[in-house]
Motif scaffolding. Structure first.
Motif: not given
Length: 531
Positions: A378-400
């Motif tokens: 469901n990563m595509a669903a998560l990305a679609a939900a959060v993408a409008p709030r993010m911009r270049a330079g923000d940090l993504v921590l992927v724990t797995q």
């Protein structure tokens, strides 16, 4: 030129000569079965990517000269990735575009099954094999996954058939075809070793037990030729075995030896389909002629020995999973088709099995499922939900760690990535080298905190976590991942500079195969994560 003769039962010719009317009718039947297979598989063409597919795309998207080096970090041979490299250059990287490649291969397996059944047995067996392959749940599932598993099924069909024809007909043309096909298998997936070894051992035993030393020498020579073609990749294979392997896998239990091949052959109906096929073969074995029984026994034995070898190998170095059993799907189905197609009761078993599998697949595709696109990840669903709030330079921590590639595939461009081992230089691929040791020795304060502290106030941190608990049992890898998920999550939630502004659980009902959820943080001060 011909190879030396081998003595095998000869009650019937290798393949019935097809009269034109039969050939036309068979073409219509096989074409109809291809249409059935397409109808069962195409509804899932646009399904979103999961971890392994994103890694495939990430590696294949690099320059050709980089692919072999990247695969030393991953654990796979290069053939599928090279094919995919040219495929995406022509058709792009959308789900529908890349899923079309394994879909076409899975459809090609249907006429290939007909050809193999005719070459090993006769026309009815060819039709039966094509029907079993058209409705096979393994091919249905992996026909819309950008991985090499449908190709392995196709190669196994061709390889086993050519090997037997070379053995029986003493044909150098067939022998050369078998060598090339098995070499291609070794360049497609490491489990090709088990099928190649099983084929060589059984044919060598047959030649030796019949006292045909010359034919035995030819079998050895064919094996040596296959290894010679594979030789350029052997150093990379050894490196992968020592440094990457399959750290996520656990040693299979004896129950897995029976349950997982059953799933490969019959999907969720395997507990019914496999006993039906096996029982039908046993009940109808004397209704087929002696030669067909012999060829079916050899073909089934090759699949069985490959399965045993894979199971034994996984006890030494864990690497057992249903998708790797692609190597045995074709030989087992060919063996069943060869026996059952010879009699009316056997054909009834075949068509009931095929009808049940097709019907079950249709029911699954027609049932309301709002999460069908995210059945694997469901990563595509998560990305679609959060993408409008993010911009270049923000940090993504992927724990797995291995979820990084699929996150990179769907999240906006220009983001920075970090995993429990530190900053990720190329988030399109996954570095599996010594991953368990690296996770066990990782520290959230050393690996993650510097990236968080370097963010300016006002930037965002997206934490992506596995939505199911890992590590309660299983491999050392799953336990190491679970430990780091907990440590990284605690670091962010206790960081005085971060404030939670969003929690995301999209596409989780019903739960996908590889589910994730997300937490979005806002950097509100310059306080340090680790004091």
């Amino acid at each position: 030129m011909t190879l030396p003769e081998v003595r095998t039962p000869t009650a019937a010719p290798v393949a019935t000569t097809l009269r034109p009317v039969w050939l036309r009718r068979d073409r219509v039947i096989v074409a109809a079965l291809v249409v059935v297979a397409l109808a069962l598989r195409v509804p899932y063409l646009g399904r979103s990517y999961w971890i392994d597919e994103s890694v495939s795309l990430g590696i294949a998207s690099h320059r050709l000269s980089q692919i072999p080096t990247l695969l030393r970090h991953d654990g796979s041979p290069p053939l599928f990735y090279l094919i995919l490299h040219f495929w995406i250059a022509l058709f792009g990287t959308s789900e529908a575009a890349t899923h079309t490649l394994p879909l076409l291969v899975s459809l090609l397996a249907v006429p290939a099954g007909y050809w193999a059944g005719c070459r090993l047995f006769n026309r009815p067996a060819g039709i039966a094999a094509a029907a079993l392959l058209a409705t096979n749940p393994f091919l249905n599932w992996y026909s819309t996954e950008t991985r090499m598993y449908t190709l392995m099924v196709l190669l196994s069909l061709v390889g086993v058939t050519l090997a037997w024809r070379a053995f029986q007909d003493r044909s150098l043309v067939h022998a050369a075809g078998a060598v090339v096909t098995y070499a291609a298998m070794l360049y497609t997936h490491n489990w090709g070793l088990y099928l190649a070894g099983a084929t060589g051992l059984i044919l060598l035993w047959l030649a030796w037990s019949q006292g045909d030393r010359r034919l035995a020498a030819w079998v050895v020579a064919a094996g040596a030729a296959t290894l010679a073609l594979w030789a350029p990749w052997i150093p990379s294979f050894i490196f992968q075995a020592k440094n990457t392997a399959a750290p996520w896998a656990a040693r299979p239990a004896i129950g897995d030896f029976f349950a997982d091949p059953s799933t490969a052959l019959g999907g969720t109906l395997g507990f019914l389909v496999v006993p039906a096929l096996a029982g039908g073969v046993w009940a109808c074995r004397h209704r087929s002629d002696r030669r067909d029984r012999f060829v079916a026994s050899v073909t089934g034995a090759i699949a069985l020995v490959a399965t045993v070898a894979g199971f034994a190998g996984a006890q030494i170095q864990p690497s057992w999973t249903v998708r790797y059993l692609a190597i045995i799907v074709g030989p087992y189905l060919l063996a069943a088709a060869g026996v059952l197609a010879a009699s009316l009761p056997g054909r009834r078993v075949l068509w009931v099995v095929c009808a049940a599998l097709a019907g079950w697949a249709v029911i699954g595709s027609l049932l309301p499922n709002p999460n069908g696109r995210y059945a694997k990840d469901n990563m595509a669903a998560l990305a679609a939900a959060v993408a409008p709030r993010m911009r270049a330079g923000d940090l993504v921590l992927v724990t797995q760690t291995e979820q990084t590639a699929v996150a990179y595939r769907y999240l906006p461009a220009g983001l920075r990535y970090v995993d429990p081992t530190g900053a990720v230089r190329d988030p399109s691929v996954v570095d599996w080298r010594n991953i368990v040791s690296r996770l066990q020795h990782a520290s959230a304060c050393r690996a993650v905190a510097p990236a968080v502290d370097s963010l300016p106030v006002g930037d965002l941190v997206l934490e992506i976590n596995p939505a199911r608990k890992l590590g309660a049992s299983g491999s050392a890898w799953s336990k190491a991942v679970a430990k780091q998920v907990s440590a990284d999550d605690n670091l962010l939630r206790r960081d005085p500079a971060l404030t939670v502004i969003g929690i995301y659980h999209p596409g989780l009902s019903p739960r996908p195969y590889s589910p994730v959820d997300g937490v979005l943080f806002l950097k509100t001060s310059t306080a340090r994560a680790c004091g």
